[in-house]
Design a protein around this motif. Sequence first.
Motif, PDB file in Angstrom:
ATOM      1  N   LEU A 239     107.849  -6.010 -25.447  1.00  0.00           N
ATOM      2  CA  LEU A 239     108.347  -5.144 -24.219  1.00  0.00           C
ATOM      3  C   LEU A 239     109.855  -5.509 -24.184  1.00  0.00           C
ATOM      4  O   LEU A 239     110.571  -4.094 -23.259  1.00  0.00           O
TER       5      LEU A 239
ATOM      6  N   ARG B 178     100.062 -10.064 -12.599  1.00  0.00           N
ATOM      7  CA  ARG B 178      98.868  -7.851 -13.557  1.00  0.00           C
ATOM      8  C   ARG B 178      97.571  -8.387 -13.929  1.00  0.00           C
ATOM      9  O   ARG B 178      97.355  -7.172 -14.463  1.00  0.00           O
TER      10      ARG B 178
ATOM     11  N   PHE C 282      94.206  -6.075 -13.112  1.00  0.00           N
ATOM     12  CA  PHE C 282      94.542  -5.120 -12.827  1.00  0.00           C
ATOM     13  C   PHE C 282      92.708  -5.026 -11.968  1.00  0.00           C
ATOM     14  O   PHE C 282      91.796  -5.100 -11.456  1.00  0.00           O
TER      15      PHE C 282
ATOM     16  N   LEU D 246      90.136  -2.337 -10.954  1.00  0.00           N
ATOM     17  CA  LEU D 246      88.991  -2.786 -12.139  1.00  0.00           C
ATOM     18  C   LEU D 246      88.359  -4.014 -11.426  1.00  0.00           C
ATOM     19  O   LEU D 246      88.623  -5.164 -11.069  1.00  0.00           O
TER      20      LEU D 246
ATOM     21  N   MET E  36      89.500  -4.765 -20.961  1.00  0.00           N
ATOM     22  CA  MET E  36      90.370  -4.258 -21.276  1.00  0.00           C
ATOM     23  C   MET E  36      91.654  -5.384 -22.189  1.00  0.00           C
ATOM     24  O   MET E  36      92.285  -5.158 -23.339  1.00  0.00           O
TER      25      MET E  36
ATOM     26  N   ARG F 234      91.144 -13.352 -19.876  1.00  0.00           N
ATOM     27  CA  ARG F 234      92.050 -11.461 -20.239  1.00  0.00           C
ATOM     28  C   ARG F 234      92.397 -11.726 -21.952  1.00  0.00           C
ATOM     29  O   ARG F 234      92.099 -11.350 -22.472  1.00  0.00           O
TER      30      ARG F 234
ATOM     31  N   GLN G 167      92.659   4.496 -17.156  1.00  0.00           N
ATOM     32  CA  GLN G 167      92.795   3.506 -15.537  1.00  0.00           C
ATOM     33  C   GLN G 167      93.850   2.323 -15.445  1.00  0.00           C
ATOM     34  O   GLN G 167      94.812   1.959 -14.258  1.00  0.00           O
ATOM     35  N   ALA G 168      94.030   1.814 -16.355  1.00  0.00           N
ATOM     36  CA  ALA G 168      94.770   1.418 -16.670  1.00  0.00           C
ATOM     37  C   ALA G 168      96.092   1.070 -16.383  1.00  0.00           C
ATOM     38  O   ALA G 168      96.859   0.306 -16.269  1.00  0.00           O
TER      39      ALA G 168
ATOM     40  N   GLU H 181      97.476   1.657 -12.955  1.00  0.00           N
ATOM     41  CA  GLU H 181      97.327   0.487 -12.230  1.00  0.00           C
ATOM     42  C   GLU H 181      98.253   0.213 -12.538  1.00  0.00           C
ATOM     43  O   GLU H 181      99.138  -0.401 -11.747  1.00  0.00           O
ATOM     44  N   ASP H 182      98.978  -0.267 -13.845  1.00  0.00           N
ATOM     45  CA  ASP H 182     100.008  -1.034 -14.003  1.00  0.00           C
ATOM     46  C   ASP H 182     100.199  -0.450 -15.805  1.00  0.00           C
ATOM     47  O   ASP H 182      99.278  -2.031 -16.456  1.00  0.00           O
TER      48      ASP H 182
ATOM     49  N   GLY I  10     102.941  -2.220 -17.368  1.00  0.00           N
ATOM     50  CA  GLY I  10     103.617  -2.976 -18.075  1.00  0.00           C
ATOM     51  C   GLY I  10     102.367  -3.986 -18.707  1.00  0.00           C
ATOM     52  O   GLY I  10     101.904  -4.394 -19.661  1.00  0.00           O
ATOM     53  N   ALA I  11     101.112  -3.962 -17.468  1.00  0.00           N
ATOM     54  CA  ALA I  11     100.384  -5.029 -17.716  1.00  0.00           C
ATOM     55  C   ALA I  11      98.973  -3.996 -19.395  1.00  0.00           C
ATOM     56  O   ALA I  11      99.513  -5.010 -20.366  1.00  0.00           O
ATOM     57  N   ALA I  12      98.731  -2.948 -19.452  1.00  0.00           N
ATOM     58  CA  ALA I  12      98.294  -1.937 -20.032  1.00  0.00           C
ATOM     59  C   ALA I  12      99.278  -2.423 -21.269  1.00  0.00           C
ATOM     60  O   ALA I  12      98.280  -2.554 -22.219  1.00  0.00           O
TER      61      ALA I  12
END
Lengths: 236, 292
Positions: free
Chosen positions: A52, A88, A90, A93, A101, A149, B169-170, B173-174, B176-178
């Motif tokens: 990141l 974090r 979702f 979902l 995911m 996850r 969708q991910a 929503e977010d 960074g998390a995606a």
Amino acid sequence: MAMLEVENLEVNYGVIKALKGISFTVEEGEIIALIGANGAGKTTTLHTISGLLSPHAGSIRFMDKEISRVPSHKIVGMGIAQVPEGRRIFANLSVYNNLRMGAYTRKDKEEFERNLETVYASFPILKERREQMGGTLSGGEQQMLAMGRALMSSPRLMIMDEPSMGLSPIYVNEIFAIIKKVNEQGVTVLLVEQNAKKALSIADRAYVLETGNIVLTGKASDLLEDERIKKAYLGE
Amino acid sequence: MSFFSYLINGVGLGSVYAIIALGYTMVYGIAKMLNFAHGDVIMIGAYIVFVAMTSLGIPALPSLIVAMIFCLVLGVVIEKVAYRPLRNAASKLAVLITAIGVSYLLQNIALLVFGPNPKSFSNIVKLPPVSIGGINISSTTLVTIAASVVIMLVLTFFVKKTKPGQAMQAVSEDRGAAGLMGINVNGTISLTFAIGSALAAVAGALMCSSYPILDPYTGSMPGIKAFVAAVFGGIGSIPGAMIGGILLGIIENLSKAYISSQIADAIVFAVLIIVLLVRPAGLFGKNVQEKV
């Protein structure tokens, strides 16, 4: 060869030097804790490993491959999963779709089913709530979902950012017990934690970060007894 | 004309708004930006169909496909060149203003290439009118309505059931998390622009089939109205865009028929203001959940 080798890593935010050339290693099968106060550079370290953030200098090698310039969406496929700070998940979902995911980079259907079963076995509450929206879970359950996850991607290394943050003491104990269990199942863990006592109690080794430098390192059990640590981080 | 025919024409017009609004709402939901150039992509799409059919003599359906591909590429390029570099800019205004700039750019390119004189668009639906209960309904209207319903159903299925749809969708929503899940965020946003822009070409062709005057500003007003429709339905929501679009079309057409064609647009915007006063998130808008 260590599983993860970080060497002279420097990361800047504009003119601010967040990491001033840190080096550390994570061996396969270990639990490593990075401890330190707010602003020491713990999260920056994890975000740089996850792709990141890009480092200013230095190298990160994972399984002998240089990964410091690899974009974040490719890091997961290489076997590093991050459980981010603040979970974090979702919120809109379902629990099941959150887990799906997590397995986004995995194409193998059988592997998916196998991982799902392992995750449901480790976190029975997630199986119970699989149809519920992620946002309706309690903080502790969300932390479990975030871990589940991450595990869905079959990681070799799971990096966790402040897993105990905002959780009740009961959940904190439970989460740390699960981290230990996950590690026993063969996943190497790199853990960033403000709750130094908890982190040191399950870790094999630890590194202490202070304003962008590693100031102390050693076996976790030794650090628990170290006077400087006791004073600065354990509140004793 | 009877009330029923005004109504059905309103639904037809509304279906065009709905298709445009779907593009608006998807881009907003996933890239979190208002793409004010979306209406002008419609205009470009209509021009491509016009050139393909009139100048090159290509049949209607292949012309439409060519226009869809052209707009798809156009949308992806616009996103990549104009919007992506600003995605992490400090101010969200930067990308909004850029979108307005892109809108004028497209209008002026059309002005340069096709000239200011309106073109007479030939209908892509070459079917006779259908008579239902003694009322003749143009087949263009029926095809438009059917197209919007099919597009909405396919999009809903795509977002809910497919892997790239789940990735959308991910990301919505977010982001960074995606990214941490291994989702290619830039790729997902590109895909959203591709879909929205290809749909814009369909909307352009259908709109100009019913209202056959095409000039460089043709997309501008429908673009704004579709934006209204998307907000009306709850921006970010696919069924919301659909219902919002159709309601808007009905209100506009009935206002034209029974009140005044001059103030029809004013009535449309007045209704928007009232809806937003009562339901700030729109008809189908989600209440934004604060994450713990």
